[in-house]
Motif scaffolding. Structure first.
Motif, PDB file in Angstrom:
ATOM      1  N   GLU A  56       1.886  -8.731   2.075  1.00 42.44           N
ATOM      2  CA  GLU A  56       1.801  -7.898   3.277  1.00 42.44           C
ATOM      3  C   GLU A  56       0.578  -6.986   3.289  1.00 42.44           C
ATOM      4  O   GLU A  56       0.330  -6.295   4.280  1.00 42.44           O
ATOM      5  N   ASP A  57      -0.207  -6.973   2.217  1.00 45.57           N
ATOM      6  CA  ASP A  57      -1.476  -6.246   2.204  1.00 45.57           C
ATOM      7  C   ASP A  57      -2.601  -7.076   2.815  1.00 45.57           C
ATOM      8  O   ASP A  57      -3.720  -6.580   2.976  1.00 45.57           O
ATOM      9  N   THR A  58      -2.326  -8.302   3.153  1.00 49.26           N
ATOM     10  CA  THR A  58      -3.332  -9.185   3.744  1.00 49.26           C
ATOM     11  C   THR A  58      -3.849  -8.622   5.060  1.00 49.26           C
ATOM     12  O   THR A  58      -3.077  -8.131   5.888  1.00 49.26           O
ATOM     13  N   GLY A  59      -5.170  -8.710   5.249  1.00 50.55           N
ATOM     14  CA  GLY A  59      -5.758  -8.251   6.505  1.00 50.55           C
ATOM     15  C   GLY A  59      -7.247  -8.012   6.350  1.00 50.55           C
ATOM     16  O   GLY A  59      -7.807  -8.197   5.273  1.00 50.55           O
ATOM     17  N   VAL A  60      -7.871  -7.613   7.454  1.00 57.29           N
ATOM     18  CA  VAL A  60      -9.266  -7.201   7.421  1.00 57.29           C
ATOM     19  C   VAL A  60      -9.289  -5.695   7.181  1.00 57.29           C
ATOM     20  O   VAL A  60      -8.648  -4.938   7.914  1.00 57.29           O
ATOM     21  N   TYR A  61     -10.005  -5.277   6.165  1.00 61.25           N
ATOM     22  CA  TYR A  61     -10.075  -3.867   5.788  1.00 61.25           C
ATOM     23  C   TYR A  61     -11.383  -3.271   6.295  1.00 61.25           C
ATOM     24  O   TYR A  61     -12.464  -3.842   6.079  1.00 61.25           O
TER      25      TYR A  61
END
Length: 128
Positions: free
Chosen positions: A88-93
Motif C-alpha cells: 500500500e506504499d506503492t505510488g508516485v512520490y
C-alpha cells in the motif's frame, strides 16, 4: 523559483527499504517547510511527511514508525527513508517546498505540509 528533483524510486519486495532524495536548486537557508506526498494508483495525492526549518517533523499515521524524513543542509537535499515497505506504499512520490512560511501565524516556524513548489515525482512499487 525553486526546482526540486526527486530520485531513488524503485520496485522492491514488501519488507524492504528505499531512500528517496529531493535535491533543491535553492540553498536550504532560502526555503521554509519541505515535505513528501504520494499518489497511489487511481487515488488522490496524499500527505506523507513534512519537516520545518527547525527540524520538527510530522507523518501521516500509516507511515509512522516506518518512514523518516530528514534534510542535509550542506547538500540542499531532503530525504525520505522508507523501511518495512508495504504494497500500500506503492505510488508516485513527490517532494514539495515553500519559499515563505505559510503555517499557523500564531506559531512561528511550525511544521506543516508545503504546496508552492513540486518535483516531477519518482515511482515506488512494492510487491507482496
Amino acid at each position: 523559483q525553486v526546482q526540486l528533483v526527486e530520485s531513488g524510486g524503485d520496485s522492491v519486495q514488501a519488507g524492504e527499504s528505499l531512500r528517496l532524495s529531493c535535491l533543491s536548486s535553492r540553498n536550504f537557508s532560502r526555503l521554509d517547510a519541505m515535505g513528501w506526498y504520494r499518489r497511489p494508483p487511481g487515488k488522490q495525492r496524499e500527505k506523507v511527511a513534512a519537516i520545518s526549518t527547525g527540524g520538527t517533523t510530522i507523518y501521516t499515521e500509516s507511515v509512522k514508525g516506518r518512514f523518516t524524513i530528514s534534510r542535509d543542509v550542506a547538500k540542499n537535499t531532503m530525504y525520505l527513508q522508507m523501511d518495512r515497505l508495504k504494497p500500500e506504499d506503492t505510488g508516485v512520490y513527490y517532494c514539495a517546498a515553500d519559499l515563505i512560511y505559510r503555517g499557523a501565524p500564531e506559531v512561528p516556524r511550525a511544521v506543516y505540509y508545503p504546496t508552492d513548489y513540486w518535483g516531477q515525482g519518482t515511482q515506488v512499487t512494492v510487491s507482496s
